[in-house]
Design a protein around this motif. Sequence first.
Motif, short mmCIF file in Angstrom:
data_model
loop_
_atom_site.label_atom_id
_atom_site.label_comp_id
_atom_site.label_asym_id
_atom_site.label_seq_id
_atom_site.Cartn_x
_atom_site.Cartn_y
_atom_site.Cartn_z
N GLY A 1 -66.94 24.59 -116.32
CA GLY A 1 -65.77 24.46 -115.48
C GLY A 1 -64.68 23.58 -116.04
O GLY A 1 -63.68 23.32 -115.36
N TYR A 2 -64.85 23.08 -117.27
CA TYR A 2 -63.85 22.20 -117.88
C TYR A 2 -62.99 22.98 -118.88
O TYR A 2 -63.43 23.96 -119.48
N TYR A 3 -61.74 22.48 -119.05
CA TYR A 3 -60.78 23.12 -119.93
C TYR A 3 -60.11 22.10 -120.84
O TYR A 3 -59.85 20.95 -120.43
N GLU A 4 -59.82 22.54 -122.05
CA GLU A 4 -58.87 21.85 -122.91
C GLU A 4 -57.49 22.37 -122.54
O GLU A 4 -57.29 23.57 -122.39
N ILE A 5 -56.51 21.47 -122.41
CA ILE A 5 -55.16 21.86 -121.99
C ILE A 5 -54.18 21.46 -123.10
O ILE A 5 -53.88 20.27 -123.29
N ARG A 6 -53.68 22.45 -123.85
CA ARG A 6 -52.87 22.19 -125.04
C ARG A 6 -51.43 22.63 -124.79
O ARG A 6 -51.16 23.68 -124.24
N ASN A 7 -50.47 21.80 -125.23
CA ASN A 7 -49.06 22.11 -125.05
C ASN A 7 -48.56 23.10 -126.10
O ASN A 7 -48.86 22.98 -127.29
N GLY A 8 -47.76 24.07 -125.67
CA GLY A 8 -47.27 25.09 -126.57
C GLY A 8 -46.23 24.61 -127.56
O GLY A 8 -46.05 25.20 -128.62
N HIS A 9 -45.50 23.53 -127.23
CA HIS A 9 -44.49 23.01 -128.16
C HIS A 9 -45.08 22.01 -129.15
O HIS A 9 -44.89 22.12 -130.35
N SER A 10 -45.82 21.05 -128.63
CA SER A 10 -46.33 19.97 -129.49
C SER A 10 -47.62 20.34 -130.20
O SER A 10 -47.98 19.73 -131.21
N ASN A 11 -48.36 21.31 -129.64
CA ASN A 11 -49.70 21.67 -130.11
C ASN A 11 -50.69 20.52 -129.95
O ASN A 11 -51.72 20.46 -130.63
N LEU A 12 -50.39 19.59 -129.05
CA LEU A 12 -51.27 18.47 -128.74
C LEU A 12 -51.96 18.72 -127.40
O LEU A 12 -51.48 19.50 -126.58
#
Length: 487
Positions: free
Chosen positions: A398-409
């Motif tokens: 039930g856990y997710y990694e949440i990555r930003n599309g601009h920074s790739n962080l």
Amino acid sequence: MLFAQRRGTAWRALPLVAAVVAGLMLSPVGQDQASAAPGPSFTNPAVGVPNSADPTLVQYNGNYYYVATTWSSDVVMRRSSTIAGLKSAPEQLVLRTGGTQMWAPHLEMVGSRWYLYYSVEMSGAPRRTHVAESAGSDPMGPYTYRGVVNLMPDNGWAIDASLLKLNGALYMTFSAFHGDGLQSLYIAPMASPVQTSAFGSRISAPTLAWERQDGAVNEGSFALQRGGRTFLTYSASHCNGPNYKLGTLEYRGGDPLAQGSWTKFTNPIFQRNDANGVFGPGHHSFFTSPDGTETWIAYHANSSASQGCGTTRTTRVQKISWNADGTPNLGVPVSTSTVLQGPSGETGGPSRVHIRNRHSALCLDDYNFVTTPGAEVRQWTCNDLAVQDWYLRSVGDGYYEIRNGHSNLCLDNKDFATAPGSVVQQWTCNGLAVQQWRITSVGGGYSTLTNRHSGLCLDDYNFGTAPGAEVRQWTCNGNNAQQWTTL
């Protein structure tokens, strides 16, 4: 520098591409195309209880969109790039029907708009079919209510509607009661996706023994077209028992409104499988794999013969095949321990979303377009820029990694803090618990995001409502400042 001016202006990026979709997305075909690699493996159920009966599952532009009975007046939708990810995909509210209860939502595309059909009871009145229309080509909406689809005389009972495109015309198939008291399949001509041009006429009644177990029923029809042939599959017998199953009609030419134009298959094509622990499989839809080469079925079923029409039913999916004579072969419903390869052409990639706070109505944002580790995360007026694109990748449990599309962080619990008020930041993605967030539905299309390391919830800090409002972690408390929806 352009980006340096962004926070002081109301500049918005214009959409680069307008999606143009022609025709009616009803009929999975998938012939004469090269297949791609299979998607990630999964086991059934694809979606668990409680919002998992009477499913419609469509595949569009690389994502799956899923709706089902919610046992409330609301329609919620899931989106995932893979079948494997559908189980943990968050639910998003797409429509409040205003009825007593909503059943069997059905999603269809006509032209460049999506139409959401659903059966609803309005304060004890007969159950009827209603329709809402999307503003554009996004299956998630927003939707505008277009009214009742007038399918039967005298505002009569009519449920489980789906569209059929045949001989260049548009029809609606549905279930209603005939004068002989039998719940039967009907078809009505459509003047538009939201309006009939005449009342429906019956094309099938539950007259065969296998259609009358625990109750005589024909309902939940769905068209399947291939090689110039049209099959209308449907659910038969009553869902209260384990013998709910699928039957088939085939259109053989002539007036589609005439019962004589349809031939019923003598035997069911999909039914209980006691050895696999699957009972009452039915109320289904078909969809294509992302590469267009495979046809799949989504259906609900129970895991016990004693279960019936309630919230025990879960959504299962599996690939179908075709017989040498051109008729569909659905096989047998597989067990929940059977590992299935995902549909061909799935990317296995994460889902792209915008994340909006319920209290502030602002979106989670890579503040000031920073791309280095430690970049701030704040809230800003929702827009179309990549700084508000977040990619959710399931890491299990039930856990997710949440990555930003601009920074790739990745969204990160700064310095492994555990105290209320702890700062969130963006950091190089590393797979640690400080970058894992549990998404938990709280209803109404909203969810909380809880950090795996700190056990704290992502929070609109100090209840800010202005662009630039801070985001921190705080003791989970269920208020609107900790509720987020994906757009």
